[in-house]
Design a protein around this motif. Structure first.
Motif, PDB file in Angstrom:
ATOM      1  N   TYR A 621     -25.438  -4.094 -53.045  1.00 20.42           N
ATOM      2  CA  TYR A 621     -25.332  -3.269 -51.849  1.00 20.42           C
ATOM      3  C   TYR A 621     -25.883  -1.873 -52.155  1.00 20.42           C
ATOM      4  CZ  TYR A 621     -23.183  -0.449 -48.214  1.00 20.42           C
ATOM      5  OH  TYR A 621     -22.968   0.433 -47.190  1.00 20.42           O
ATOM      6  N   GLN A 622     -26.706  -1.328 -51.268  1.00 22.13           N
ATOM      7  CA  GLN A 622     -27.436  -0.083 -51.555  1.00 22.13           C
ATOM      8  C   GLN A 622     -26.844   1.147 -50.892  1.00 22.13           C
ATOM      9  OE1 GLN A 622     -31.507  -0.820 -50.514  1.00 22.13           O
ATOM     10  NE2 GLN A 622     -31.786  -2.380 -52.126  1.00 22.13           N
ATOM     11  N   GLY A 623     -25.660   1.017 -50.317  1.00 25.73           N
ATOM     12  CA  GLY A 623     -25.013   2.214 -49.764  1.00 25.73           C
ATOM     13  C   GLY A 623     -25.325   2.412 -48.289  1.00 25.73           C
ATOM     14  N   VAL A 629     -30.100   1.372 -41.789  1.00 25.59           N
ATOM     15  CA  VAL A 629     -30.186   0.382 -42.878  1.00 25.59           C
ATOM     16  C   VAL A 629     -28.896  -0.433 -42.873  1.00 25.59           C
ATOM     17  CG1 VAL A 629     -30.452  -0.008 -45.338  1.00 25.59           C
ATOM     18  CG2 VAL A 629     -31.635   1.905 -44.241  1.00 25.59           C
ATOM     19  N   VAL A 630     -29.028  -1.732 -42.563  1.00 23.23           N
ATOM     20  CA  VAL A 630     -27.864  -2.614 -42.443  1.00 23.23           C
ATOM     21  C   VAL A 630     -28.091  -3.859 -43.306  1.00 23.23           C
ATOM     22  CG1 VAL A 630     -26.372  -3.875 -40.842  1.00 23.23           C
ATOM     23  CG2 VAL A 630     -27.552  -1.815 -40.073  1.00 23.23           C
ATOM     24  N   THR A 631     -27.013  -4.310 -43.940  1.00 26.43           N
ATOM     25  CA  THR A 631     -27.090  -5.503 -44.804  1.00 26.43           C
ATOM     26  C   THR A 631     -26.781  -6.757 -43.985  1.00 26.43           C
ATOM     27  OG1 THR A 631     -26.328  -4.173 -46.668  1.00 26.43           O
ATOM     28  CG2 THR A 631     -26.241  -6.582 -46.913  1.00 26.43           C
ATOM     29  N   GLY A 632     -27.717  -7.705 -44.005  1.00 29.59           N
ATOM     30  CA  GLY A 632     -27.503  -9.003 -43.356  1.00 29.59           C
ATOM     31  C   GLY A 632     -27.392 -10.098 -44.399  1.00 29.59           C
ATOM     32  N   ARG A 731     -20.680   1.231 -41.827  1.00 27.30           N
ATOM     33  CA  ARG A 731     -19.539   1.072 -42.737  1.00 27.30           C
ATOM     34  C   ARG A 731     -20.020   0.580 -44.098  1.00 27.30           C
ATOM     35  NH1 ARG A 731     -14.134   0.712 -41.737  1.00 27.30           N
ATOM     36  NH2 ARG A 731     -14.553   0.616 -39.483  1.00 27.30           N
ATOM     37  N   ALA A 732     -19.421   1.143 -45.140  1.00 32.29           N
ATOM     38  CA  ALA A 732     -19.828   0.812 -46.511  1.00 32.29           C
ATOM     39  C   ALA A 732     -19.395  -0.608 -46.879  1.00 32.29           C
ATOM     40  CB  ALA A 732     -19.229   1.815 -47.481  1.00 32.29           C
ATOM     41  N   ASN A 733     -20.204  -1.253 -47.777  1.00 29.70           N
ATOM     42  CA  ASN A 733     -19.904  -2.587 -48.313  1.00 29.70           C
ATOM     43  C   ASN A 733     -19.699  -3.630 -47.193  1.00 29.70           C
ATOM     44  OD1 ASN A 733     -19.882  -1.715 -51.093  1.00 29.70           O
ATOM     45  ND2 ASN A 733     -17.908  -0.755 -50.657  1.00 29.70           N
ATOM     46  N   LEU A 734     -20.531  -3.521 -46.195  1.00 32.67           N
ATOM     47  CA  LEU A 734     -20.437  -4.427 -45.053  1.00 32.67           C
ATOM     48  C   LEU A 734     -21.710  -5.258 -44.944  1.00 32.67           C
ATOM     49  CD1 LEU A 734     -19.082  -5.334 -42.330  1.00 32.67           C
ATOM     50  CD2 LEU A 734     -20.353  -3.463 -41.256  1.00 32.67           C
ATOM     51  N   ALA A 735     -21.529  -6.540 -44.634  1.00 34.66           N
ATOM     52  CA  ALA A 735     -22.666  -7.437 -44.343  1.00 34.66           C
ATOM     53  C   ALA A 735     -22.309  -8.256 -43.120  1.00 34.66           C
ATOM     54  CB  ALA A 735     -22.952  -8.354 -45.536  1.00 34.66           C
ATOM     55  N   ILE A 764     -20.289  -7.195 -51.757  1.00 31.68           N
ATOM     56  CA  ILE A 764     -19.863  -6.938 -50.378  1.00 31.68           C
ATOM     57  C   ILE A 764     -18.354  -7.143 -50.277  1.00 31.68           C
ATOM     58  CG2 ILE A 764     -20.099  -7.709 -47.979  1.00 31.68           C
ATOM     59  CD1 ILE A 764     -22.570  -6.286 -49.022  1.00 31.68           C
ATOM     60  N   LYS A 765     -17.714  -6.290 -49.429  1.00 31.26           N
ATOM     61  CA  LYS A 765     -16.261  -6.391 -49.241  1.00 31.26           C
ATOM     62  C   LYS A 765     -15.916  -6.959 -47.860  1.00 31.26           C
ATOM     63  CE  LYS A 765     -15.568  -4.300 -53.197  1.00 31.26           C
ATOM     64  NZ  LYS A 765     -15.117  -5.068 -54.375  1.00 31.26           N
ATOM     65  N   ASP A 766     -16.664  -6.519 -46.811  1.00 29.46           N
ATOM     66  CA  ASP A 766     -16.383  -6.942 -45.441  1.00 29.46           C
ATOM     67  C   ASP A 766     -17.566  -7.732 -44.878  1.00 29.46           C
ATOM     68  OD1 ASP A 766     -13.776  -5.499 -44.713  1.00 29.46           O
ATOM     69  OD2 ASP A 766     -15.002  -3.894 -45.601  1.00 29.46           O
ATOM     70  N   ILE A 767     -17.218  -8.765 -44.125  1.00 31.56           N
ATOM     71  CA  ILE A 767     -18.267  -9.598 -43.524  1.00 31.56           C
ATOM     72  C   ILE A 767     -17.920  -9.827 -42.055  1.00 31.56           C
ATOM     73  CG2 ILE A 767     -19.387 -11.860 -43.528  1.00 31.56           C
ATOM     74  CD1 ILE A 767     -18.908 -12.039 -46.495  1.00 31.56           C
ATOM     75  N   ILE A 768     -18.927  -9.608 -41.191  1.00 29.02           N
ATOM     76  CA  ILE A 768     -18.752  -9.858 -39.758  1.00 29.02           C
ATOM     77  C   ILE A 768     -19.397 -11.199 -39.412  1.00 29.02           C
ATOM     78  CG2 ILE A 768     -19.314  -9.064 -37.436  1.00 29.02           C
ATOM     79  CD1 ILE A 768     -19.339  -6.231 -38.470  1.00 29.02           C
ATOM     80  N   LEU A 769     -18.628 -12.058 -38.737  1.00 25.26           N
ATOM     81  CA  LEU A 769     -19.099 -13.387 -38.340  1.00 25.26           C
ATOM     82  C   LEU A 769     -18.702 -13.659 -36.897  1.00 25.26           C
ATOM     83  CD1 LEU A 769     -17.860 -15.458 -41.431  1.00 25.26           C
ATOM     84  CD2 LEU A 769     -20.219 -14.883 -40.937  1.00 25.26           C
TER      85      LEU A 769
END
Length: 818
Positions: A621-623, A629-632, A731-735, A764-769
């Motif tokens: 995770y890059q912060g 910039v969002v992590t998928g 939000r940090a550590n989110l995918a 990653i700590k949190d994941i949205i599904l």
């Protein structure tokens, strides 16, 4: 007086009715009758099978009681009797109604006593007569009568003379056909003086039935009688010619058969001297093996028919080898031969756990199948399809299942298969025809219930030679494969007891009808901890044995294995890891072989020496320091990966949307949907609608050399655009992963297990599904989910509410409208 001629022997009781040529007399005055000695009545002698014509002289055997009484009652003056044939030759004691009415009056010339109370009389036939009333029936027949005069032909009737000449020629032809006749007889018949007796002679000796002879005797006109006789003669000659032709052909065929039999016997003798008839030995061997087979009556009948066909073929014939190979194929197949299944469930579980780490779902399915089989005793085997990324152990699982079930194991690779005949076989009419791979491998297995692995079922092709995937429909349907038809075999074969296991990487390339016939089991990727265990338990011992290194001479600690997995491999399975371990062991083997020092344990700092510089950096995770910039989360053929979606703005008057990163059509459509949603909900997000007119938008997904497609980055793109247009932090550590609709609904996506593993690897700590993906999370082992928190949503508003913080990023872009 004429020379001695041929005439027919008659009898009042004999059943013979053939032309029997014997000597006798035909006199010119044979038809003269001394009417002065005739009475008003005449004794009647019934003849069983003889019709006598005027002028004939012949002996008659007398044996019946009434006939004996008649002959013995004759005096020296009264020796005239009436000869009448009976209608039915089988009647021993005829009544008057059983006799024809027209016969001949004959003179008894001589009576000869024979043994056993029998007599033989020599008679001379005089004139035709017709009895009118039977006045006495005992001790012999006596009847009233009248003379039947014959209408003579005129002396100058040329047509009558022509008919006689034709009769003479026909009679000579018949005699020649029956054999070489005596010269005296030929001369007599050809003599003109014999013309008066020619018709009577021919009619008496002609080999026809009594009914036709009686019809001739009934004719009063001499010319009509001759004409009718000529017709019968011509017919009999034609029949005789046909008989002779048939006999000739039969004799020729018989001669050919005798010749072939003689040659075959000679050949058999020669072959026995040389060590035996090879062809017959092979055929006997086939029949001997066939007796040991457990096939049904239909197969046995077909086999015997084909063996007989082989017997008729010449061993030098090209068809012989084809027929021989076909019979060999039938005999090699294990008809109704099955191995005994092992129902020890604990032992089966132990074998599956020993060979494969993880794969709980697959193991559970196999144990369930064994349990049902144990209870029911018989069950149609299911068709399992293991799908997942490469290198996770789908193919090797088949061997373990075969061992657990105590079944034979066979495997065929379907990758790149184009020809339908590879599955169904070629018809025997083609040169070099062979059975399909299914039948070939069943024969190789030696049992009709092996574990049959169909590898790479998703990589079957099709072209002008047919569609192999369509041919597999029959193989993989439990309702149809009990009578699988192979084109070469041409006999239905039962595949219902075979446990088929198909493997595939991508279900999308498998035709839907084929998918419907299989039970799909997902074999997902491994987390790092599982890979470490698999490497320590299975891969390292296997490769050490392959490289000839003793187990106690070298080892790789788990800490080093973890670094190898993270820095030198990027995969869901363990195939690349296996190659890296083999690479290390080759260096160790070189050092052992050259007596160079080597470490007993491979430490992390030694990896660079043995494997070179690290090939991959762990996706981290890059912060959240940058807006947009969002992590998928993404699914790939080698497992799950994290995916960064970047958005940026630049001033412009065109309000242009630019997409980069080697995106597919579906992903581009997701970006357009996201942009339209942000525009339509600008007020809710606190965005001035005029901003869209003065700023261009650019969406980029890094690693542009890798093609990317699919709808699962929809919510990631909306979050990225919302972040860049509001300049709010993510939000940090989110995918996140999920598909979107134009109205803002979040839809479920696939590959959840692989994506979760990728998120965990990246920290990653949190994941949205999507809410509908909750069921997929519940099926994943709790150990995989440790350290992760899931947030289930139904609408994009919920996504943005959780993902976007109120806090702005450092140095935000000024989006004020000018």
């Amino acid at each position: 007086m004429l020379p001695k001629k041929l005439y027919t022997q008659g009898s009042d009781e004999s059943d013979q009715n053939v032309v029997s040529f014997i000597t006798g007399d035909f006199s010119n005055d044979g038809s003269e009758l001394d009417e002065s000695v005739l009475l008003e009545t005449i004794p009647i002698l019934p003849l069983r099978n003889t019709i006598v014509f005027p002028g004939s002289g012949l002996p008659i055997s007398v044996g019946r009681s009434k006939s004996l009484n008649l002959v013995r009652s004759l005096g020296k003056k009264h020796r005239y009797i009436g000869l009448v044939c009976q209608k039915d030759t089988d009647i021993d004691n005829p009544e008057p109604d059983d006799l024809y009415h027209i016969g001949v009056i004959a003179e008894v010339l001589r009576v000869i006593e024979l043994a056993d109370d029998n007599l033989s009389i020599i008679i001379q036939a005089k004139k035709r007569f017709e009895w009118t009333k039977m006045v006495q029936t005992d001790p012999f027949f006596v009847a009233t009568y009248k003379i039947r005069d014959t209408i003579k032909a005129a002396d100058d009737d040329k047509e009558y003379k022509a008919i006689l000449d034709s009769i003479r020629d026909a009679m000579i032809q018949m005699l020649n056909m029956l054999g070489e006749p005596p010269k005296e007889l030929m001369a007599t018949i050809q003599n003109e003086s014999f013309s008066n007796m020619l018709v009577s002679y021919c009619a008496t000796n002609l080999p026809i039935n009594n009914r036709e002879k009686q019809e001739l005797l009934n004719i009063d006109n001499e010319k009509d009688l001759a004409y009718r006789l000529l017709m019968i003669l011509n017919r009999e000659i034609q029949i005789l010619e046909l008989k002779m032709n048939i006999q000739m052909k039969t004799r020729e065929d018989l001669s050919q058969q005798q010749k072939e039999y003689y040659l075959q016997q000679q050949l058999k003798t020669i072959q026995e001297e040389l060590g035996g008839n090879t062809q017959q030995i092979e055929i006997d061997e086939f029949r001997k093996k066939a007796k040991e087979k457990k096939w049904n009556a239909d197969v046995a009948e077909t086999f015997e028919k084909e063996v007989k066909k082989l017997e008729r073929l010449n061993p030098q014939s090209p068809d012989y080898s084809v027929q021989y190979g076909y019979l060999q194929t039938i005999l090699e197949l294990p008809w109704n031969e099955y191995t005994q299944d092992n129902f020890n469930l604990k032992n089966a579980q132990k074998i599956l756990d020993r060979d494969h780490f993880g794969m709980e779902k697959v193991k559970e399915r196999i144990i369930e199948h064994l349990a049902v089989l144990k209870l029911k005793g018989d069950m149609k085997s299911p068709i399992l399809c293991l799908y997942g990324p490469p290198g996770v152990g789908k193919t090797s699982l088949g061997k373990s299942i075969a061992e657990a079930l105590n079944r034979k194991y066979v495997r065929i690779s379907l990758g790149g298969l184009h020809d339908e005949a590879e599955i169904r076989g070629h018809r025997r009419t083609y040169i070099g025809a062979i059975p399909g791979r299914i039948i070939q491998n069943i024969a190789k297995a030696g049992s009709s219930n092996p574990v049959f692995v169909l590898d790479e079922v998703d990589k079957i092709g099709n072209d002008f030679r047919g569609d192999p995937s369509s041919a597999l429909l029959e193989v993989l349907d439990p309702e149809q494969n009990s009578a699988f038809h192979d084109n070469y075999l041409s006999i239905d074969y039962d595949l219902s007891k075979v446990l088929f296991i198909a493997t595939a990487n991508d279900l999308n390339s498998i035709p839907q009808p084929l998918l419907d016939r299989m039970e799909l089991i997902n074999v997902g990727g491994y987390i790092t901890e599982e890979k470490i265990e698999i490497a320590a338990r299975h891969l390292l011992p296997k490769e050490m044995a392959n490289h000839g290194i003793p187990l106690d001479a070298f080892t790789i600690p788990k800490k080093t294995l973890e670094l190898m997995i993270e820095n030198y491999t990027r995969e869901s399975g363990v195939r690349e890891l296996d190659k890296q371990i083999a690479k290390v062991l080759r260096r160790v083997a070189l050092k052992i072989a050259t007596n160079e020092p080597y470490p007993a344990q491979l430490q992390p700092e030694d990896l660079k020496e043995y494997l070179g510089v690290q090939r991959y950096t762990k996706d981290r995770y890059q912060g959240n320091e940058y807006a947009g910039v969002v992590t998928g989360l993404a699914w790939t053929a080698v497992g799950g990966e994290i995916l960064f979606v970047e958005s940026s703005l630049s001033r412009g008057k065109e309000s242009k949307l630019t997409l980069t990163g080697n995106l597919g059509d579906v992903m581009k459509e997701s970006a357009m949907l996201a942009m339209e949603y942000i525009r339509s909900h600008a007020d809710e997000l606190g965005i001035d609608p005029k901003v869209f007119e003065q700023w261009n938008t650019h969406i980029h997904v890094p690693e542009g050399a890798i093609p990317k497609d699919g709808p699962s980055a929809g919510i990631t793109m909306i979050t990225s655009l919302a972040s860049v247009y509001t300049q709010r932090k993510v939000r940090a550590n989110l995918a996140m992963t999920g598909e979107i609709t134009l109205r803002g609904k979040v839809l479920p996506v696939g590959g959840i297990r692989e994506k979760i593993l990728a998120a965990k690897r990246a920290g990653i700590k949190d994941i949205i599904l999507s809410e509908e993906n909750r069921k997929d999370i519940e099926e994943i082992k709790p150990s995989y989910l440790k350290g992760l928190k899931f947030h289930y949503v139904n609408d994009v508003r919920e996504v943005l509410e959780f993902a976007l913080l109120k806090e702005k990023v450092k140095n935000p872009v000024d989006l004020s409208v000018k």
